[in-house]
Design an enzyme around this catalytic site. Structure first.
Site, mmCIF file in Angstrom:
data_model
loop_
_atom_site.group_PDB
_atom_site.id
_atom_site.type_symbol
_atom_site.label_atom_id
_atom_site.label_comp_id
_atom_site.label_asym_id
_atom_site.label_seq_id
_atom_site.Cartn_x
_atom_site.Cartn_y
_atom_site.Cartn_z
ATOM 1 N NE ARG A 196 -11.229 -32.722 3.019
ATOM 2 C CZ ARG A 196 -11.575 -33.444 3.994
ATOM 3 N NH1 ARG A 196 -11.791 -32.987 5.225
ATOM 4 N NH2 ARG A 196 -11.724 -34.709 3.861
ATOM 5 C CB ALA B 153 -30.433 -17.413 -10.807
ATOM 6 C CG ASP C 171 -36.812 -12.963 -3.619
ATOM 7 O OD1 ASP C 171 -36.028 -12.775 -4.322
ATOM 8 O OD2 ASP C 171 -37.945 -12.919 -3.859
ATOM 9 C CB VAL D 149 -34.599 -4.512 -0.101
ATOM 10 C CG1 VAL D 149 -33.843 -3.381 0.458
ATOM 11 C CG2 VAL D 149 -34.853 -5.711 0.672
ATOM 12 C CG ASP E 32 -35.192 -8.914 -10.593
ATOM 13 O OD1 ASP E 32 -35.187 -7.638 -10.126
ATOM 14 O OD2 ASP E 32 -36.175 -9.529 -10.745
ATOM 15 C CG ASN E 33 -34.714 -3.740 -9.426
ATOM 16 O OD1 ASN E 33 -34.461 -2.527 -9.027
ATOM 17 N ND2 ASN E 33 -35.201 -5.002 -8.574
ATOM 18 C CB CYS F 245 -20.795 4.342 -5.531
ATOM 19 S SG CYS F 245 -21.507 5.983 -6.239
ATOM 20 C CB CYS G 67 -19.227 6.672 -9.998
ATOM 21 S SG CYS G 67 -19.327 8.013 -8.769
ATOM 22 C CB CYS H 95 -32.522 -13.167 -16.338
ATOM 23 S SG CYS H 95 -33.785 -13.599 -15.235
HETATM 24 ZN ZN LIG Z 1 -19.802 7.445 -6.842
#
Ligand SMILES: [Zn+2]
Length: 381
Positions: free
Chosen positions: A15, A42, A63, A113, A133-134, A174, A177, A191
């Site tokens: 598909r 999530a 994670d 990370v 989340d940050n 980026c 900016c 969240c």
């Molecule tokens: Zn920049």
């Protein structure tokens, strides 16, 4: 065991191939592509699922957290059994993703990370998807993507509102900016403080995933160069064009490629030097640690220089009669004070039930002395 693209699996992507902009050529490009999803909550779980079903050749998920009951309402790859076993999210997600598509390569990294391990996480990636989340991690990823000349697919969610943008080196600005480089400036609503609706997560994950699939299937001209914000409750969608590269910015400016690379490589070198430093005595483990409050979560992540031997620590806490939960990836201990310590082999500790980094460090210092020393101390008492 990899399922070949024949037999009952021959139609797997039928598909998607019938969709003209992808076709057999786009499908072949997806099969050769490699994507990194950072954060597998999530957004990250949904993103990883879309890429896996679409047949992206290699999906790597990174994670730092583990599955808890409060995740099940919106994090589509996790089951009750994962929460009961306190499995790391990357591991639990990879298991489900492999069951969904056995013909591609799924890699799970249980890690926070950061500048020190970015090179490992990003190795070979054609694109990075934001499931974090940050803001601090997002800014780091945006910068690393611009240094490597690959897109960063930003996404964020709070309540029923979400936003998404694809940041492409040489074409758009980026993240720095767009939102500034104050990592704490926009953390007011996330969240954990504003709650989050599962349906809103899926909406943002779809916005991100479709752009990733465009890029990875060779439809680069079709990639949207805009910033979308949407509120699914009081339905509204706003789209504004992304600015181009800012000449003065060290990340996305005219020579951002070179400058960014130099900066990021130097930082990675410094990070490795820091990690490789001889920790020698136990005391030095406490010299180069870092404690970061996880916004809105009543948790602090402490990173120590030393790694943890989980079985040794499990025995230590068992001897002390503490309530704990252990698996091969982590050890979770309930302290008499009511807080919880979650130890990971890479030297990270999540201190839960604490918002103050100083208190978290104090708890680590009192409970995570060398286990042998603790055993001796126990023998004396
Ligand atoms: Zn920049």
């Amino acid at each position: 065991m990899h399922k070949q693209a024949n037999g009952i699996w021959a139609d797997r992507y039928d598909r998607q191939i019938r969709f003209a902009p992808i076709g057999p050529k786009g499908q072949a490009s997806l099969a050769k592509a490699q994507a990194l999803v950072v954060g597998c909550g999530a957004l990250g779980a949904s993103l990883a699922q879309h890429l896996t079903r679409a047949g992206v050749g290699k999906v790597r998920i990174a994670d730092r957290d583990y599955v808890e009951p409060s995740n099940l309402q919106r994090q589509v790859l996790f089951h009750e059994a994962d929460a009961l076993a306190a499995l790391p999210k990357a591991v639990a997600a990879a298991e489900k993703l492999r069951a969904i598509n056995g013909s591609i390569d799924i890699e799970a990294l249980v890690m926070d990370v950061n500048i020190g391990n970015l090179a490992i996480a990003m190795d070979g990636a054609d694109l990075v998807l934001d499931g974090t989340d940050n803001t601090a991690t997002r800014l780091l990823l945006s910068e690393a993507c611009f240094a490597r000349n690959i897109p960063f697919v930003y996404g964020g969610i709070a309540g029923a509102e979400g936003m998404s943008a694809v940041l492409v080196p040489g074409e758009t600005s980026c993240l720095r900016c767009l939102i500034g480089d104050d990592a704490e400036a926009d953390e007011g609503q996330n969240c954990d403080t504003a709650g989050v609706l599962s349906a809103a997560v899926e909406f943002v994950a779809s916005l991100q995933a479709v752009e990733a699939i465009k890029w990875l299937s060779g439809n680069r001209a079709a990639v949207r160069k805009s910033w979308i914000t949407a509120d699914l409750w009081d339905f509204s969608v706003r789209e504004s064009a992304l600015p181009g590269c800012s000449p003065g910015c060290r990340v996305c400016g005219a020579h951002a490629g070179e400058a960014g690379t130099q900066w990021i490589d130097a930082s990675i070198r410094d990070g490795q030097a820091e990690r490789n430093r001889d920790t020698g005595s136990h005391a030095s483990n406490w010299v180069h640690n870092a404690a970061v409050a996880l916004c809105g979560r009543d948790s602090v992540q402490v990173t120590l220089q030393a790694s943890f031997q989980l079985d040794q620590w499990r025995d230590t806490f068992e001897r002390r009669g503490y309530e704990y939960k252990a698996n091969r990836y982590l050890l979770k201990v309930l302290l008499p004070e009511g807080e919880r310590l979650v130890l990971f082999p890479d030297g990270r500790v999540l201190v839960q039930g604490v918002a103050d980094p100083a208190r978290a460090l104090q708890l680590c210092a009192s409970y995570l002395a060398d286990p042998k020393a603790m055993a001796t101390e126990e023998a004396k008492t």
